[in-house]
Scaffold this motif. Structure first.
Motif, PDB file in Angstrom:
ATOM      1  N   GLU A  92       1.027  -1.174  -0.036  1.00  0.00           N
ATOM      2  CA  GLU A  92      -0.150  -0.175   0.091  1.00  0.00           C
ATOM      3  C   GLU A  92       0.884   1.220  -0.093  1.00  0.00           C
ATOM      4  N   SER A 102      -6.605   8.752  -0.944  1.00  0.00           N
ATOM      5  CA  SER A 102      -5.342   8.818  -0.667  1.00  0.00           C
ATOM      6  C   SER A 102      -4.241   7.545  -0.488  1.00  0.00           C
ATOM      7  N   ARG A 103      -4.983   6.628  -0.717  1.00  0.00           N
ATOM      8  CA  ARG A 103      -3.807   5.391  -0.535  1.00  0.00           C
ATOM      9  C   ARG A 103      -4.294   4.249  -1.777  1.00  0.00           C
ATOM     10  N   THR A 104      -3.359   3.824  -2.220  1.00  0.00           N
ATOM     11  CA  THR A 104      -3.374   2.665  -3.218  1.00  0.00           C
ATOM     12  C   THR A 104      -2.680   1.305  -3.060  1.00  0.00           C
ATOM     13  N   SER A 122       0.832   5.469   0.159  1.00  0.00           N
ATOM     14  CA  SER A 122       0.003   6.513   0.717  1.00  0.00           C
ATOM     15  C   SER A 122       0.179   7.673  -0.400  1.00  0.00           C
ATOM     16  N   GLU A 132       5.120   9.208  -2.309  1.00  0.00           N
ATOM     17  CA  GLU A 132       4.661   9.842  -1.142  1.00  0.00           C
ATOM     18  C   GLU A 132       5.326  11.387  -0.874  1.00  0.00           C
TER      19      GLU A 132
END
Length: 154
Positions: A16, A109-111, A18, A151
């Motif tokens: 993940e 905002s997270r992937t 951010s 990030e």
């Protein structure tokens, strides 16, 4: 001990990040950015202006070890979510290995990003040692470098 025949021909790593999927995808789909996050230390440079936009696109990349140029043929594409290509020596048919990136938004905002190297269709035995050396750890190194960039810049 694992014999060469037992070496997995599909390896992947996920993490993940951010940052929004769209921002991460830009770092992947612009070949000129790829040497910044390549965990295999295999990519020296790519000319600008080669942003991937569709299946059938082709971009070139210069390798670090030999200075050789590779033509990368895009075989899977979904803007912001998926891109995969098959590298080849200039003017030749790809020998059968594939690099794939899959992005799944967790929220805005997270992937979750998955990087896969698949050499199930590779038939050129001279390339097997290099393919075997492309382990999940190397893919994870690319993901970690990509995360640092995304990030920081995102």
């Amino acid at each position: 001990m694992i014999s060469h025949e037992d070496t997995p021909r599909v390896v992947s790593a996920s993490r993940e990040i951010s940052a929004p999927a769209e921002h991460i995808f830009e770092l992947i789909a612009d070949p000129a950015q790829q040497p910044r996050w390549d965990g295999n230390d295999n990519l020296a440079e790519a000319p600008g202006g080669q942003r991937i936009r569709a299946v059938g696109d082709m971009f070139t990349m210069t390798l670090t070890r030999t200075g050789a140029v590779r033509e990368n043929h895009v075989v899977e594409f979904d803007e912001g979510r998926l891109v995969a290509w098959r590298p080849a020596e200039p003017g030749t048919k790809p020998p059968g290995h594939l690099w794939r990136w899959t992005l799944e938004p967790v929220d805005s905002s997270r992937t979750r990003v998955t990087h896969t190297y698949d050499w199930t269709e590779l038939t050129d035995e001279k390339r097997f040692a290099r393919a075997r050396a492309t382990t999940a750890d190397k893919l994870q190194a690319s993901l970690d470098r990509l995360a640092t960039l995304a990030e920081r810049d995102g």
